[in-house]
Motif scaffolding. Structure first.
Motif, PDB file in Angstrom:
ATOM      1  N   ARG A 277       0.828  -1.207   0.000  1.00 41.55           N
ATOM      2  CA  ARG A 277       0.000   0.000   0.000  1.00 41.55           C
ATOM      3  C   ARG A 277       0.864   1.260   0.000  1.00 41.55           C
ATOM      4  O   ARG A 277       0.570   2.234  -0.705  1.00 41.55           O
ATOM      5  CB  ARG A 277      -0.928  -0.009   1.220  1.00 41.55           C
ATOM      6  CG  ARG A 277      -1.937  -1.157   1.234  1.00 41.55           C
ATOM      7  CD  ARG A 277      -2.908  -0.999   2.377  1.00 41.55           C
ATOM      8  NE  ARG A 277      -3.749  -2.178   2.538  1.00 41.55           N
ATOM      9  CZ  ARG A 277      -3.538  -3.132   3.442  1.00 41.55           C
ATOM     10  NH1 ARG A 277      -2.527  -3.018   4.297  1.00 41.55           N
ATOM     11  NH2 ARG A 277      -4.331  -4.188   3.506  1.00 41.55           N
ATOM     12  N   GLU A 278       1.947   1.235   0.794  1.00 44.43           N
ATOM     13  CA  GLU A 278       2.832   2.391   0.868  1.00 44.43           C
ATOM     14  C   GLU A 278       3.501   2.648  -0.473  1.00 44.43           C
ATOM     15  O   GLU A 278       3.658   3.801  -0.902  1.00 44.43           O
ATOM     16  CB  GLU A 278       3.893   2.179   1.950  1.00 44.43           C
ATOM     17  CG  GLU A 278       4.756   3.391   2.228  1.00 44.43           C
ATOM     18  CD  GLU A 278       3.953   4.578   2.727  1.00 44.43           C
ATOM     19  OE1 GLU A 278       4.186   5.697   2.221  1.00 44.43           O
ATOM     20  OE2 GLU A 278       3.085   4.396   3.612  1.00 44.43           O
ATOM     21  N   MET A 279       3.889   1.575  -1.169  1.00 39.18           N
ATOM     22  CA  MET A 279       4.505   1.742  -2.478  1.00 39.18           C
ATOM     23  C   MET A 279       3.507   2.331  -3.473  1.00 39.18           C
ATOM     24  O   MET A 279       3.849   3.205  -4.277  1.00 39.18           O
ATOM     25  CB  MET A 279       5.024   0.405  -2.984  1.00 39.18           C
ATOM     26  CG  MET A 279       6.001   0.501  -4.145  1.00 39.18           C
ATOM     27  SD  MET A 279       7.587   1.262  -3.721  1.00 39.18           S
ATOM     28  CE  MET A 279       8.375  -0.085  -2.814  1.00 39.18           C
ATOM     29  N   GLY A 280       2.267   1.859  -3.414  1.00 35.31           N
ATOM     30  CA  GLY A 280       1.236   2.411  -4.291  1.00 35.31           C
ATOM     31  C   GLY A 280       0.974   3.876  -4.021  1.00 35.31           C
ATOM     32  O   GLY A 280       0.823   4.681  -4.959  1.00 35.31           O
ATOM     33  N   ARG A 281       0.947   4.261  -2.739  1.00 36.50           N
ATOM     34  CA  ARG A 281       0.752   5.679  -2.394  1.00 36.50           C
ATOM     35  C   ARG A 281       1.924   6.520  -2.887  1.00 36.50           C
ATOM     36  O   ARG A 281       1.736   7.651  -3.351  1.00 36.50           O
ATOM     37  CB  ARG A 281       0.578   5.829  -0.878  1.00 36.50           C
ATOM     38  CG  ARG A 281      -0.776   5.358  -0.369  1.00 36.50           C
ATOM     39  CD  ARG A 281      -1.020   5.828   1.057  1.00 36.50           C
ATOM     40  NE  ARG A 281      -0.189   5.096   1.998  1.00 36.50           N
ATOM     41  CZ  ARG A 281      -0.575   4.017   2.662  1.00 36.50           C
ATOM     42  NH1 ARG A 281      -1.803   3.531   2.479  1.00 36.50           N
ATOM     43  NH2 ARG A 281       0.229   3.414   3.511  1.00 36.50           N
ATOM     44  N   ALA A 282       3.141   5.972  -2.788  1.00 35.49           N
ATOM     45  CA  ALA A 282       4.311   6.718  -3.252  1.00 35.49           C
ATOM     46  C   ALA A 282       4.250   6.940  -4.765  1.00 35.49           C
ATOM     47  O   ALA A 282       4.615   8.011  -5.260  1.00 35.49           O
ATOM     48  CB  ALA A 282       5.590   5.968  -2.873  1.00 35.49           C
ATOM     49  N   VAL A 283       3.784   5.931  -5.501  1.00 32.63           N
ATOM     50  CA  VAL A 283       3.629   6.068  -6.956  1.00 32.63           C
ATOM     51  C   VAL A 283       2.660   7.210  -7.277  1.00 32.63           C
ATOM     52  O   VAL A 283       2.920   8.037  -8.148  1.00 32.63           O
ATOM     53  CB  VAL A 283       3.134   4.750  -7.577  1.00 32.63           C
ATOM     54  CG1 VAL A 283       2.688   4.962  -9.024  1.00 32.63           C
ATOM     55  CG2 VAL A 283       4.233   3.693  -7.528  1.00 32.63           C
ATOM     56  N   ARG A 284       1.544   7.252  -6.540  1.00 33.14           N
ATOM     57  CA  ARG A 284       0.554   8.303  -6.787  1.00 33.14           C
ATOM     58  C   ARG A 284       1.109   9.681  -6.424  1.00 33.14           C
ATOM     59  O   ARG A 284       0.931  10.645  -7.176  1.00 33.14           O
ATOM     60  CB  ARG A 284      -0.713   8.016  -5.982  1.00 33.14           C
ATOM     61  CG  ARG A 284      -1.480   6.781  -6.425  1.00 33.14           C
ATOM     62  CD  ARG A 284      -2.806   6.679  -5.686  1.00 33.14           C
ATOM     63  NE  ARG A 284      -3.535   5.481  -6.029  1.00 33.14           N
ATOM     64  CZ  ARG A 284      -3.446   4.329  -5.349  1.00 33.14           C
ATOM     65  NH1 ARG A 284      -2.646   4.251  -4.271  1.00 33.14           N
ATOM     66  NH2 ARG A 284      -4.137   3.269  -5.720  1.00 33.14           N
ATOM     67  N   ARG A 285       1.771   9.779  -5.269  1.00 28.29           N
ATOM     68  CA  ARG A 285       2.298  11.080  -4.833  1.00 28.29           C
ATOM     69  C   ARG A 285       3.372  11.600  -5.791  1.00 28.29           C
ATOM     70  O   ARG A 285       3.539  12.811  -5.945  1.00 28.29           O
ATOM     71  CB  ARG A 285       2.862  10.975  -3.410  1.00 28.29           C
ATOM     72  CG  ARG A 285       1.809  10.799  -2.324  1.00 28.29           C
ATOM     73  CD  ARG A 285       2.407  11.089  -0.949  1.00 28.29           C
ATOM     74  NE  ARG A 285       3.429  10.120  -0.595  1.00 28.29           N
ATOM     75  CZ  ARG A 285       3.218   9.022   0.127  1.00 28.29           C
ATOM     76  NH1 ARG A 285       1.987   8.748   0.565  1.00 28.29           N
ATOM     77  NH2 ARG A 285       4.199   8.204   0.420  1.00 28.29           N
TER      78      ARG A 285
ATOM     79  N   LYS B  86       9.444  10.028  -2.383  1.00 24.59           N
ATOM     80  CA  LYS B  86       8.185   9.851  -1.657  1.00 24.59           C
ATOM     81  C   LYS B  86       8.153   8.633  -0.733  1.00 24.59           C
ATOM     82  O   LYS B  86       7.215   8.478   0.051  1.00 24.59           O
ATOM     83  CB  LYS B  86       7.034   9.717  -2.670  1.00 24.59           C
ATOM     84  CG  LYS B  86       6.892  10.904  -3.622  1.00 24.59           C
ATOM     85  CD  LYS B  86       6.588  12.189  -2.877  1.00 24.59           C
ATOM     86  CE  LYS B  86       6.429  13.364  -3.836  1.00 24.59           C
ATOM     87  NZ  LYS B  86       6.130  14.636  -3.115  1.00 24.59           N
ATOM     88  N   LEU B  87       9.158   7.785  -0.799  1.00 20.58           N
ATOM     89  CA  LEU B  87       9.142   6.556   0.002  1.00 20.58           C
ATOM     90  C   LEU B  87       9.532   6.833   1.455  1.00 20.58           C
ATOM     91  O   LEU B  87      10.294   7.759   1.745  1.00 20.58           O
ATOM     92  CB  LEU B  87      10.091   5.521  -0.600  1.00 20.58           C
ATOM     93  CG  LEU B  87       9.611   4.869  -1.890  1.00 20.58           C
ATOM     94  CD1 LEU B  87      10.720   4.020  -2.508  1.00 20.58           C
ATOM     95  CD2 LEU B  87       8.359   4.020  -1.638  1.00 20.58           C
ATOM     96  N   PRO B  88       9.058   6.016   2.405  1.00 19.68           N
ATOM     97  CA  PRO B  88       9.386   6.212   3.821  1.00 19.68           C
ATOM     98  C   PRO B  88      10.815   5.790   4.126  1.00 19.68           C
ATOM     99  O   PRO B  88      11.476   5.109   3.336  1.00 19.68           O
ATOM    100  CB  PRO B  88       8.370   5.314   4.540  1.00 19.68           C
ATOM    101  CG  PRO B  88       8.080   4.229   3.556  1.00 19.68           C
ATOM    102  CD  PRO B  88       8.119   4.891   2.208  1.00 19.68           C
ATOM    103  N   ARG B  89      11.264   6.140   5.298  1.00 20.71           N
ATOM    104  CA  ARG B  89      12.611   5.794   5.743  1.00 20.71           C
ATOM    105  C   ARG B  89      12.813   4.279   5.722  1.00 20.71           C
ATOM    106  O   ARG B  89      11.949   3.515   6.150  1.00 20.71           O
ATOM    107  CB  ARG B  89      12.835   6.322   7.165  1.00 20.71           C
ATOM    108  CG  ARG B  89      14.206   6.000   7.738  1.00 20.71           C
ATOM    109  CD  ARG B  89      14.337   6.504   9.146  1.00 20.71           C
ATOM    110  NE  ARG B  89      15.617   6.140   9.723  1.00 20.71           N
ATOM    111  CZ  ARG B  89      15.967   6.387  10.981  1.00 20.71           C
ATOM    112  NH1 ARG B  89      15.124   7.013  11.789  1.00 20.71           N
ATOM    113  NH2 ARG B  89      17.148   6.012  11.427  1.00 20.71           N
TER     114      ARG B  89
END
Length: 213
Positions: free
Chosen positions: A22-30, A82-85
């Protein structure tokens, strides 16, 4: 299709696999990157990930494919902003199909322990025909013969380096680490996944070698 190699370290090791997706998908969108979606009543972003890591295990050799026409370097750079730490794309290349996750047969793990194994113990483990240890199954813990899933085991300084099976012949790195720690009184340990391999004509080649990452 774009193949990406990425890390899962620092606090990200405690992110469950589905949350990572989910986090990877959100990063793609952002990052406003173009990735195709599936068709049907419940369309989802076409991202294809390698085998999930056990929670708490760090890795510098994770992979996913994205169904995208973006330029690979631009895709990588856009995601990294956009990716988290702890999650960082190390390299990206164009690939023809999203089958890399299914092709991976082995992975290399480095164990840092309070003590280390002797060369005699390593030779003993590798010379066994059967090696049963308790492993996690869908029904709980059960003894399983894991000898065929240990491709290699050696020392690198004080560290223990093991190449273990993935996919259909998967051996969880934490299950093997727990066995070594308990059986040989190694104490606490840290483990990092350092490489993933694909078997080609009986020879293991890293994913990076096969795909030019």
């Amino acid at each position: 299709m774009i193949l990406c190699k990425f890390t899962k370290t620092d606090s990200a090791v405690y992110t469950p696999h589905l949350d990572l997706l989910r986090e990877m998908g959100r990063a793609v969108r952002r990052a406003n990157l173009n990735v195709r979606f599936s068709e049907g009543f419940n369309p989802h972003m076409l991202l294809f990930f390698s085998q999930p890591l056990p929670l708490g295990l760090a890795s510098t050799a994770e992979y996913f494919c994205a169904d995208s026409d973006e330029e690979p370097t631009a895709f990588m750079d856009g995601l990294n902003v956009k990716l988290p730490r702890g999650v960082r794309v190390l390299s990206a290349v164009r690939c023809e199909k999203a089958s890399v996750h299914a092709e991976i047969t082995h992975a290399k793990y480095r164990y840092k322990t309070e003590k280390t194994l002797s060369n005699e113990v390593i030779r003993d483990i590798m010379s066994r025909i059967v090696l049963e240890i308790p492993v996690k199954t869908k029904k709980g813990m059960a003894n399983s013969d894991i000898r065929s899933r240990i491709y290699s085991l050696e020392k690198d300084g004080d560290d223990i380096v093991a190449v273990l099976g993935c996919g259909k012949e998967n051996l969880r790195a934490d299950s093997f680490g727990n066995y070594l720690s308990f059986e040989y009184a190694l104490g606490d340990y840290e483990v990092v996944k350092e490489d993933s391999f694909i078997a080609k004509d009986g020879i293991l080649k890293t994913v990076d070698e096969v795909y030019g990452l």
